[in-house]
Write an enzyme that holds these catalytic residues in place. Structure first.
Site, PDB file in Angstrom:
ATOM      1  N   THR A  71       0.841  -1.189   0.000  1.00 29.73           N
ATOM      2  CA  THR A  71       0.000   0.000   0.000  1.00 29.73           C
ATOM      3  C   THR A  71       0.879   1.243   0.000  1.00 29.73           C
ATOM      4  O   THR A  71       2.105   1.148  -0.167  1.00 29.73           O
ATOM      5  CB  THR A  71      -1.022  -0.066   1.168  1.00 29.73           C
ATOM      6  OG1 THR A  71      -1.904   1.036   1.064  1.00 29.73           O
ATOM      7  CG2 THR A  71      -0.367  -0.065   2.538  1.00 29.73           C
ATOM      8  N   LYS A  75       3.807   1.531  -3.660  1.00 26.70           N
ATOM      9  CA  LYS A  75       3.300   0.824  -4.847  1.00 26.70           C
ATOM     10  C   LYS A  75       4.237   0.945  -6.054  1.00 26.70           C
ATOM     11  O   LYS A  75       4.349   0.027  -6.852  1.00 26.70           O
ATOM     12  CB  LYS A  75       1.898   1.320  -5.204  1.00 26.70           C
ATOM     13  CG  LYS A  75       0.839   0.913  -4.187  1.00 26.70           C
ATOM     14  CD  LYS A  75      -0.541   1.352  -4.624  1.00 26.70           C
ATOM     15  CE  LYS A  75      -1.589   0.876  -3.611  1.00 26.70           C
ATOM     16  NZ  LYS A  75      -2.942   1.137  -4.074  1.00 26.70           N
ATOM     17  N   ASP A 111      -6.309  -3.711  -7.975  1.00 23.07           N
ATOM     18  CA  ASP A 111      -7.280  -2.606  -7.841  1.00 23.07           C
ATOM     19  C   ASP A 111      -8.228  -2.534  -9.035  1.00 23.07           C
ATOM     20  O   ASP A 111      -9.380  -2.134  -8.893  1.00 23.07           O
ATOM     21  CB  ASP A 111      -6.557  -1.258  -7.690  1.00 23.07           C
ATOM     22  CG  ASP A 111      -6.091  -1.017  -6.261  1.00 23.07           C
ATOM     23  OD1 ASP A 111      -6.638  -1.665  -5.338  1.00 23.07           O
ATOM     24  OD2 ASP A 111      -5.179  -0.206  -6.064  1.00 23.07           O
ATOM     25  N   GLY A 140      -3.296   7.749  -7.550  1.00 22.18           N
ATOM     26  CA  GLY A 140      -3.135   6.320  -7.845  1.00 22.18           C
ATOM     27  C   GLY A 140      -4.466   5.607  -8.032  1.00 22.18           C
ATOM     28  O   GLY A 140      -4.619   4.794  -8.954  1.00 22.18           O
TER      29      GLY A 140
HETATM   30  P1  NAP Z   1      -3.475   9.946  -3.897  1.00 19.62           P
HETATM   31  O1  NAP Z   1      -2.674   9.288  -4.952  1.00 19.62           O
HETATM   32  O2  NAP Z   1      -2.802  10.627  -2.752  1.00 19.62           O
HETATM   33  O3  NAP Z   1      -4.444  11.025  -4.639  1.00 19.62           O
HETATM   34  C1  NAP Z   1      -5.310  11.841  -3.891  1.00 19.62           C
HETATM   35  C2  NAP Z   1      -6.274  12.522  -4.849  1.00 19.62           C
HETATM   36  O4  NAP Z   1      -7.277  13.193  -4.065  1.00 19.62           O
HETATM   37  C3  NAP Z   1      -5.623  13.606  -5.725  1.00 19.62           C
HETATM   38  O5  NAP Z   1      -6.250  13.599  -6.984  1.00 19.62           O
HETATM   39  C4  NAP Z   1      -5.930  14.881  -4.947  1.00 19.62           C
HETATM   40  O6  NAP Z   1      -5.973  16.039  -5.747  1.00 19.62           O
HETATM   41  C5  NAP Z   1      -7.315  14.583  -4.448  1.00 19.62           C
HETATM   42  N1  NAP Z   1      -7.691  15.358  -3.263  1.00 19.62           N
HETATM   43  C6  NAP Z   1      -7.115  15.355  -2.046  1.00 19.62           C
HETATM   44  N2  NAP Z   1      -7.780  16.183  -1.209  1.00 19.62           N
HETATM   45  C7  NAP Z   1      -8.796  16.718  -1.941  1.00 19.62           C
HETATM   46  C8  NAP Z   1      -9.832  17.641  -1.641  1.00 19.62           C
HETATM   47  N3  NAP Z   1      -9.940  18.194  -0.432  1.00 19.62           N
HETATM   48  N4  NAP Z   1     -10.717  17.970  -2.616  1.00 19.62           N
HETATM   49  C9  NAP Z   1     -10.621  17.430  -3.839  1.00 19.62           C
HETATM   50  N5  NAP Z   1      -9.656  16.540  -4.193  1.00 19.62           N
HETATM   51  C10 NAP Z   1      -8.755  16.192  -3.239  1.00 19.62           C
HETATM   52  O7  NAP Z   1      -4.494   8.911  -3.205  1.00 19.62           O
HETATM   53  P2  NAP Z   1      -5.161   7.625  -3.868  1.00 19.62           P
HETATM   54  O8  NAP Z   1      -4.347   6.433  -3.590  1.00 19.62           O
HETATM   55  O9  NAP Z   1      -5.487   7.968  -5.274  1.00 19.62           O
HETATM   56  O10 NAP Z   1      -6.499   7.474  -2.984  1.00 19.62           O
HETATM   57  C11 NAP Z   1      -7.601   8.353  -3.132  1.00 19.62           C
HETATM   58  C12 NAP Z   1      -8.737   7.885  -2.238  1.00 19.62           C
HETATM   59  O11 NAP Z   1      -9.206   6.618  -2.672  1.00 19.62           O
HETATM   60  C13 NAP Z   1      -8.359   7.711  -0.763  1.00 19.62           C
HETATM   61  O12 NAP Z   1      -9.420   8.145   0.016  1.00 19.62           O
HETATM   62  C14 NAP Z   1      -8.198   6.222  -0.598  1.00 19.62           C
HETATM   63  O13 NAP Z   1      -8.485   5.766   0.710  1.00 19.62           O
HETATM   64  C15 NAP Z   1      -9.254   5.716  -1.569  1.00 19.62           C
HETATM   65  N6  NAP Z   1      -8.950   4.364  -2.069  1.00 19.62           N
HETATM   66  C16 NAP Z   1      -9.828   3.381  -1.768  1.00 19.62           C
HETATM   67  C17 NAP Z   1      -9.604   2.098  -2.225  1.00 19.62           C
HETATM   68  C18 NAP Z   1     -10.581   1.019  -1.892  1.00 19.62           C
HETATM   69  O14 NAP Z   1     -10.223  -0.165  -1.999  1.00 19.62           O
HETATM   70  N7  NAP Z   1     -11.803   1.349  -1.550  1.00 19.62           N
HETATM   71  C19 NAP Z   1      -8.458   1.804  -2.987  1.00 19.62           C
HETATM   72  C20 NAP Z   1      -7.572   2.842  -3.289  1.00 19.62           C
HETATM   73  C21 NAP Z   1      -7.838   4.129  -2.800  1.00 19.62           C
HETATM   74  P3  NAP Z   1      -4.645  16.926  -6.029  1.00 19.62           P
HETATM   75  O15 NAP Z   1      -4.010  16.295  -7.211  1.00 19.62           O
HETATM   76  O16 NAP Z   1      -5.182  18.277  -6.275  1.00 19.62           O
HETATM   77  O17 NAP Z   1      -3.809  16.845  -4.785  1.00 19.62           O
END
Ligand code: NAP
Length: 288
Positions: A71, A75, A111, A140
């Site tokens: 995680t 990754k 994923d 991601g």
């Molecule tokens: P990441 O790579 O850190 O990307 C975060 C994303 O969220 C970026 O696009 C960021 O935009 C945006 N963001 C952050 N704060 C924001 C806000 N206040 N308003 C609007 N956009 C915002 O994280 P990730 O791995 O992609 O994960 C994203 C979410 O998906 C997390 O909540 C994670 O827990 C969830 N997730 C869930 C699963 C599941 O199995 N259910 C799997 C993977 C991820 P900027 O580019 O502007 O910073």
């Protein structure tokens, strides 16, 4: 039970690596499944420092560890450490699953399947082939969502991200006319015409502000899929339900991405029963 050599078989060991890792629900889920299927094994969390991750992953071939989930923020390191990368890992350019086959370290990404399975349970192939999807976020998780939507044949994929350039970069990398970025400032317009809205951003997660969009004018046949699972019912899902829209929550994807890992590590399918209550209890108690 004994092996052919007359010695008891070694219990199968797998786990999840991250930095930090205490929050991960994967040990709760896999341990529950191991008990359910009666396999002698264990699935444990490993703290792995990002600057030591590559070397740590490369040693997997020299151990009897069956495989590892990976995680944040490891990754990419997992992807780079591998000798071979599956199509799904290559599609996303990152790995959340490592295992050894024929002496080679293989990087995979579950994923895509984790996202697709709950969606395919709600929408037919024909529905998907006529759908306009909106992806919110460009990190991601959004990459996995876009990869999955492309493989499912969704003909129009719009993406918006708080930082516009990140969404534009993803679109430029893909170079496909069916996948395009809209400015963050026009997200409300996109929300009013999408058949599928996926929140793949961190907005709405505990400690983060909610997404500032309204689903009042979203078509009543649209499906709202939020990847966030802490809290389980996010502000977006609450808004969807209040407007009579169908929803999928983040726990479904969490379970969906764990199933293929379990099969790969322990050589047996995870039970069909829904483990959501086990995860809810772990989330509520803080127990991992
Ligand atoms: P990441 O790579 O850190 O990307 C975060 C994303 O969220 C970026 O696009 C960021 O935009 C945006 N963001 C952050 N704060 C924001 C806000 N206040 N308003 C609007 N956009 C915002 O994280 P990730 O791995 O992609 O994960 C994203 C979410 O998906 C997390 O909540 C994670 O827990 C969830 N997730 C869930 C699963 C599941 O199995 N259910 C799997 C993977 C991820 P900027 O580019 O502007 O910073």
């Amino acid at each position: 039970m004994t092996s052919a050599a007359g010695k008891p078989p070694i219990p199968k060991l797998a786990g999840v690596c991250g930095w930090p890792i205490h929050h991960s629900l994967s040990p709760v889920l896999h341990s529950h499944w191991l008990r359910e299927v009666g396999v002698r094994g264990a699935y444990v969390p490993f703290m792995v420092k990002p600057w030591e991750a590559r070397a740590a992953f490369e040693t997997l071939k020299k151990t009897t560890i069956a495989g590892l989930n990976v995680t944040l923020p490891l990754k990419m390191e997992a992807f780079l450490a591998a000798d071979e990368r599956t199509e799904d890992a290559q599609r996303i350019g990152a790995a959340n699953c490592l295992y050894v086959r024929r002496g080679k370290l293989v990087a995979h990404n579950t994923d895509l399947q984790g996202f697709s399975d709950p969606l395919q349970a709600r929408r037919s192939v024909d529905d998907l082939a006529a759908m306009s999807a909106l992806v919110i976020g460009a990190g991601g998780a959004a990459k996995a969502v876009v990869g999955a939507l492309l493989s499912l044949g969704v003909p129009e994929i719009m993406i918006v991200n708080r930082t516009d350039t990140k969404a534009e970069d993803l679109v430029a990398q893909a170079g496909l006319p069916s996948f395009y970025a809209l400015p963050w400032s026009s997200r409300q317009i996109a929300v009013q015409r999408a058949d599928l809205i996926v929140n793949a951003s961190s907005a709405g997660m505990a400690g983060y502000p909610a997404l500032d969009i309204s689903l009042k004018k979203t078509p009543k046949t649209s499906l709202i899929y939020d990847l966030v699972y802490t809290p389980e019912v996010t502000p977006l899902l609450r808004d969807a339900t209040a407007n009579g829209l169908e929803t999928i929550g983040g726990l479904d994807m969490l379970i969906g991405q764990a199933r293929p890992s379990f099969q790969l590590f322990f050589g047996i399918s995870a039970p069909d029963s829904d483990p959501s209550d086990i995860l809810r209890a772990a989330l509520a108690s803080g127990r991992r």
